[in-house]
Enzyme design. Structure first.
Site, PDB file in Angstrom:
ATOM      1  N   GLY A 148       0.679  -0.999   0.119  1.00  0.00           N
ATOM      2  CA  GLY A 148       0.009  -0.071  -0.040  1.00  0.00           C
ATOM      3  C   GLY A 148       0.857   1.214  -0.067  1.00  0.00           C
ATOM      4  O   GLY A 148       0.261   2.478  -0.182  1.00  0.00           O
ATOM      5  N   SER A 173       8.282   8.219  -2.921  1.00  0.00           N
ATOM      6  CA  SER A 173       8.832   9.327  -2.692  1.00  0.00           C
ATOM      7  C   SER A 173       9.084   9.280  -0.902  1.00  0.00           C
ATOM      8  O   SER A 173       8.362   8.676  -0.251  1.00  0.00           O
ATOM      9  CB  SER A 173       8.094  10.785  -2.754  1.00  0.00           C
ATOM     10  N   GLY A 209       1.147  23.950   2.450  1.00  0.00           N
ATOM     11  CA  GLY A 209       0.496  22.688   1.390  1.00  0.00           C
ATOM     12  C   GLY A 209      -0.412  21.996   1.934  1.00  0.00           C
ATOM     13  O   GLY A 209      -0.858  21.981   3.247  1.00  0.00           O
ATOM     14  N   LEU A 228       0.463  12.462  -6.376  1.00  0.00           N
ATOM     15  CA  LEU A 228      -0.821  11.855  -5.722  1.00  0.00           C
ATOM     16  C   LEU A 228      -1.133  10.392  -6.117  1.00  0.00           C
ATOM     17  O   LEU A 228      -0.524   9.884  -7.071  1.00  0.00           O
ATOM     18  CB  LEU A 228      -1.749  12.706  -6.466  1.00  0.00           C
ATOM     19  N   HIS A 244     -32.511  16.849  -6.380  1.00  0.00           N
ATOM     20  CA  HIS A 244     -32.809  17.639  -5.510  1.00  0.00           C
ATOM     21  C   HIS A 244     -33.243  17.148  -4.257  1.00  0.00           C
ATOM     22  O   HIS A 244     -33.734  16.326  -4.037  1.00  0.00           O
ATOM     23  CB  HIS A 244     -33.697  18.622  -6.017  1.00  0.00           C
TER      24      HIS A 244
HETATM   25  C1  LIG Z   1       0.427  12.570   4.926  1.00  0.00           C
HETATM   26  C2  LIG Z   1       0.318  12.236   3.455  1.00  0.00           C
HETATM   27  C3  LIG Z   1      -1.215  12.176   2.909  1.00  0.00           C
HETATM   28  C4  LIG Z   1      -1.301  12.054   1.538  1.00  0.00           C
HETATM   29  N1  LIG Z   1      -2.801  12.301   1.277  1.00  0.00           N
HETATM   30  C5  LIG Z   1      -3.037  12.000  -0.018  1.00  0.00           C
HETATM   31  C6  LIG Z   1      -4.217  12.006  -0.565  1.00  0.00           C
HETATM   32  O1  LIG Z   1      -5.148  12.233   0.316  1.00  0.00           O
HETATM   33  N2  LIG Z   1      -4.489  11.651  -1.677  1.00  0.00           N
HETATM   34  C7  LIG Z   1      -3.694  11.330  -2.639  1.00  0.00           C
HETATM   35  O2  LIG Z   1      -3.971  11.242  -3.941  1.00  0.00           O
HETATM   36  N3  LIG Z   1      -2.252  11.323  -2.465  1.00  0.00           N
HETATM   37  C8  LIG Z   1      -1.939  11.563  -1.095  1.00  0.00           C
HETATM   38  N4  LIG Z   1      -0.631  11.500  -0.599  1.00  0.00           N
HETATM   39  C9  LIG Z   1       0.269  11.378  -1.475  1.00  0.00           C
HETATM   40  C10 LIG Z   1       0.365   9.811  -1.933  1.00  0.00           C
HETATM   41  O3  LIG Z   1       0.659   9.090  -0.712  1.00  0.00           O
HETATM   42  C11 LIG Z   1       1.518   9.329  -2.915  1.00  0.00           C
HETATM   43  O4  LIG Z   1       1.374  10.307  -4.127  1.00  0.00           O
HETATM   44  C12 LIG Z   1       1.375   8.141  -3.382  1.00  0.00           C
HETATM   45  O5  LIG Z   1       1.570   6.949  -2.164  1.00  0.00           O
HETATM   46  C13 LIG Z   1       2.405   7.811  -4.318  1.00  0.00           C
HETATM   47  O6  LIG Z   1       2.316   6.282  -4.625  1.00  0.00           O
HETATM   48  P1  LIG Z   1       3.784   5.620  -5.248  1.00  0.00           P
HETATM   49  O7  LIG Z   1       3.187   4.272  -5.736  1.00  0.00           O
HETATM   50  O8  LIG Z   1       4.457   6.362  -6.438  1.00  0.00           O
HETATM   51  O9  LIG Z   1       4.789   5.542  -4.205  1.00  0.00           O
HETATM   52  P2  LIG Z   1       4.473   5.120  -2.363  1.00  0.00           P
HETATM   53  O10 LIG Z   1       3.205   4.932  -1.912  1.00  0.00           O
HETATM   54  O11 LIG Z   1       5.629   5.847  -1.769  1.00  0.00           O
HETATM   55  O12 LIG Z   1       5.163   3.642  -2.533  1.00  0.00           O
HETATM   56  C14 LIG Z   1       6.384   3.420  -2.704  1.00  0.00           C
HETATM   57  C15 LIG Z   1       6.788   1.816  -2.214  1.00  0.00           C
HETATM   58  O13 LIG Z   1       7.922   1.520  -2.499  1.00  0.00           O
HETATM   59  C16 LIG Z   1       8.656   0.743  -1.544  1.00  0.00           C
HETATM   60  N5  LIG Z   1       9.978   0.962  -1.951  1.00  0.00           N
HETATM   61  C17 LIG Z   1      10.869   1.909  -2.228  1.00  0.00           C
HETATM   62  N6  LIG Z   1      12.271   1.478  -2.277  1.00  0.00           N
HETATM   63  C18 LIG Z   1      12.105   0.085  -2.547  1.00  0.00           C
HETATM   64  C19 LIG Z   1      13.009  -0.822  -2.864  1.00  0.00           C
HETATM   65  N7  LIG Z   1      14.037  -0.528  -3.255  1.00  0.00           N
HETATM   66  N8  LIG Z   1      12.580  -2.188  -2.769  1.00  0.00           N
HETATM   67  C20 LIG Z   1      11.308  -2.548  -2.331  1.00  0.00           C
HETATM   68  N9  LIG Z   1      10.287  -1.428  -2.123  1.00  0.00           N
HETATM   69  C21 LIG Z   1      10.689  -0.164  -2.207  1.00  0.00           C
HETATM   70  C22 LIG Z   1       8.311   1.853  -0.449  1.00  0.00           C
HETATM   71  O14 LIG Z   1       8.526   1.110   0.894  1.00  0.00           O
HETATM   72  C23 LIG Z   1       6.829   2.193  -0.642  1.00  0.00           C
HETATM   73  O15 LIG Z   1       6.144   1.463   0.150  1.00  0.00           O
HETATM   74  C24 LIG Z   1      -0.380  11.943   0.847  1.00  0.00           C
HETATM   75  C25 LIG Z   1       0.905  11.779   1.444  1.00  0.00           C
HETATM   76  C26 LIG Z   1       1.012  11.703   2.465  1.00  0.00           C
HETATM   77  C27 LIG Z   1       2.766  11.757   3.371  1.00  0.00           C
END
Ligand SMILES: Cc1cc2nc3c(=O)[nH]c(=O)nc-3n(C[C@H](O)[C@H](O)[C@H](O)COP(=O)(O)OP(=O)(O)OC[C@H]3O[C@@H](n4cnc5c(N)ncnc54)[C@H](O)[C@@H]3O)c2cc1C
Length: 466
Positions: free
Chosen positions: A40, A146, A183, A320, A445
């Site tokens: 997740g 990130s 932000g 996002l 409505h």
């Molecule tokens: C407090 C907070 C609130 C947020 N609220 C929202 C929201 O309401 N709506 C929204 O759209 N976005 C929200 N975001 C942003 C959203 O969480 C991210 O944009 C989203 O999770 C990005 O998805 P991703 O799959 O690119 O990366 P991530 O969700 O960061 O997942 C990447 C995964 O890769 C794993 N990983 C990294 N390197 C390695 C490796 N070498 N080997 C194996 N695994 C690895 C990490 O452990 C991580 O679990 C929020 C972020 C934060 C911090």
């Protein structure tokens, strides 16, 4: 003999796990590697989900405390923070386990560990006991997300100087909290702690909050948050943050050049996030990064190497979850020989405060910069019967349409359920609808969605209820 896959996804966040499921649906033998111990990603574990859980619980607490003014007397309302945190953690666990079930159901092999490139076609997985497995792959998708950034020279201790991760699990309501950065993440977490009883101050470098948002909405948003008790210090540059006996001392310089000193129990530094490529060994295979250290990709999400792709927060674009998910689906379809595509003009952004703020498409400022002539339709929730009936009528809907063609170019909402209402405009924009198309669509409505219809009517100055 090493396991061999047609596709390996590194990272099990919303980009990675969705991509892995779609790859498997398309018939590719797929693996997903995640180092966190639960699936997740940031979103489910330390982002979207826990923050929305706390936003909801803190809003309920705040509402229940104030019900007596509406004739509902329920006596003294007390906060049990540890129970509230457990409720949030339960939501996270259910959802992360749900993703694990989905991977299994779709026959995606889940590797728990850190993935890194050994070569273009070999990924090394190291688990938490340092056991190493090498897997062979035809294609790899980098979806490593990130991590939060701090200010230069300031480290998170996640107790007094916290990132969003620490702000999601404080074990005590801080008497005073300072949020550095106006932000959406800072404002959401600031709202949570403000409703639970903290005095919250936001320190922002710019003269407005939520940079990139339509300015009219952003200034209305700030007005409403101020009314809720959050204090803003705009155009302040943070110079120093250090822990002191009782909490944290912060000094800033304002636009007049004056030095200001603040003290608080907890400071949340929420000034952005950076792409996470740590430990992937990208140099070894020669994957190029851009000037912001994001993995460089083309429109098909392909890196400079033929069989390596990247999606989500680790590449350019808004950070996002739904953007990452859509990219995950598109790249999976591209790898399977289809034509996956993401329309970046219709990616909504939502801030889940009360009221919610949502936007899609171009802002007025962007249209001016692009020299596109536009019409504006606006409708206040004050004139929406559902909003008035439940006494939740702050904010308005603003629709921007092309002056000549009437095509909807953007919409910006602040008000009840704005995050849900924006989906209607997203569909309209995907279909190239005009504001008149929305205005002539029958809306039930009494619903909040009638405010969208009225804003669309107002583009041609024919709103009925204003
Ligand atoms: C407090 C907070 C609130 C947020 N609220 C929202 C929201 O309401 N709506 C929204 O759209 N976005 C929200 N975001 C942003 C959203 O969480 C991210 O944009 C989203 O999770 C990005 O998805 P991703 O799959 O690119 O990366 P991530 O969700 O960061 O997942 C990447 C995964 O890769 C794993 N990983 C990294 N390197 C390695 C490796 N070498 N080997 C194996 N695994 C690895 C990490 O452990 C991580 O679990 C929020 C972020 C934060 C911090």
């Amino acid at each position: 003999m090493a396991d061999k896959f047609q596709a390996v996804v590194i990272g099990g966040g919303p980009g990675g796990y969705v991509c892995a499921i779609r790859l498997a649906q398309l018939g590719l033998k797929t693996a997903c590697i995640e180092s966190r111990g639960s699936l997740g990603g940031t979103c489910l574990n330390i982002g979207c989900i826990p923050s929305k859980s706390l936003l909801n619980l803190s809003e309920e607490f705040h509402k229940v405390k104030n019900l007596s003014s509406k004739g509902i007397e329920i006596g003294e309302v007390k906060l049990n923070l540890s129970k509230m945190m457990k409720s949030k953690d339960k939501a996270v666990t259910i959802l992360t386990k749900g993703v694990e079930f989905l991977l299994k159901k779709n026959k995606v092999t889940y590797f728990k560990g850190i993935g890194s490139f050994k070569s273009k076609n070999e990924i090394l997985v190291k688990d938490d006991k340092d056991n190493e497995t090498i897997i062979q792959t035809d294609n790899t998708v980098i979806a490593t997300g990130s991590v939060p950034v701090s200010l230069p020279g300031i480290e998170f201790d996640e107790k007094k100087i916290v990132s969003s991760t620490g702000a999601l699990k404080l074990n005590k309501v801080p008497k005073k909290m300072i949020v550095v950065g106006g932000g959406y993440i800072g404002l959401e977490m600031g709202s949570v702690w403000s409703r639970l009883g903290s005095e919250v101050h936001v320190i922002e470098f710019l003269d407005h909050i939520t940079p990139g948002m339509d300015k009219e909405i952003s200034s209305e948003f700030m007005k409403i948050l101020k009314k809720q008790g959050i204090k803003f210090h705009m155009e302040h540059k943070v110079e120093k943050i250090k822990t002191v006996n009782k909490g944290v001392a912060i000094s800033t310089v304002d636009k007049m050049g004056n030095r200001n000193d603040f003290q608080c129990d907890v400071v949340l530094i929420s000034v952005g996030r950076k792409p996470n490529t740590n430990g992937l060994n990208l140099e070894k295979v020669g994957v190029e990064l851009d000037e912001k250290k994001r993995v460089k990709t083309n429109k098909k999400f392909k890196t400079n190497l033929n069989n390596i792709y990247a999606i989500g927060d680790v590449i350019a674009g808004p950070m996002l979850a739904h953007k990452a998910e859509d990219e995950g689906i598109a790249v999976a379809e591209n790898i399977a020989g289809q034509s996956g595509h993401v329309n970046y003009d219709t990616i909504p952004g939502v801030v889940y405060t009360t009221p919610e703020v949502a936007s899609i498409g171009k802002t007025e400022e962007q249209l001016k910069d692009l020299k596109i002539n536009y019409k504006i339709g606006k409708f206040s929730f004050m004139a929406n019967s559902r909003a008035k009936a439940i006494d939740d009528a702050e904010g308005f809907v603003k629709i921007l349409a092309d002056e000549k063609t009437d095509r909807v170019l953007g919409a910006h909402l602040i008000g009840p359920h704005a995050g849900e209402l924006i989906a209607e405009i997203g569909i309209a924009m995907e279909f190239g609808a005009s504001s008149e198309d929305i205005a002539r669509t029958c809306h039930a409505h009494p619903t909040f969605s009638e405010a969208v219809k009225e804003a669309a009517l107002s583009v041609d100055k024919r709103a009925i209820h204003s």
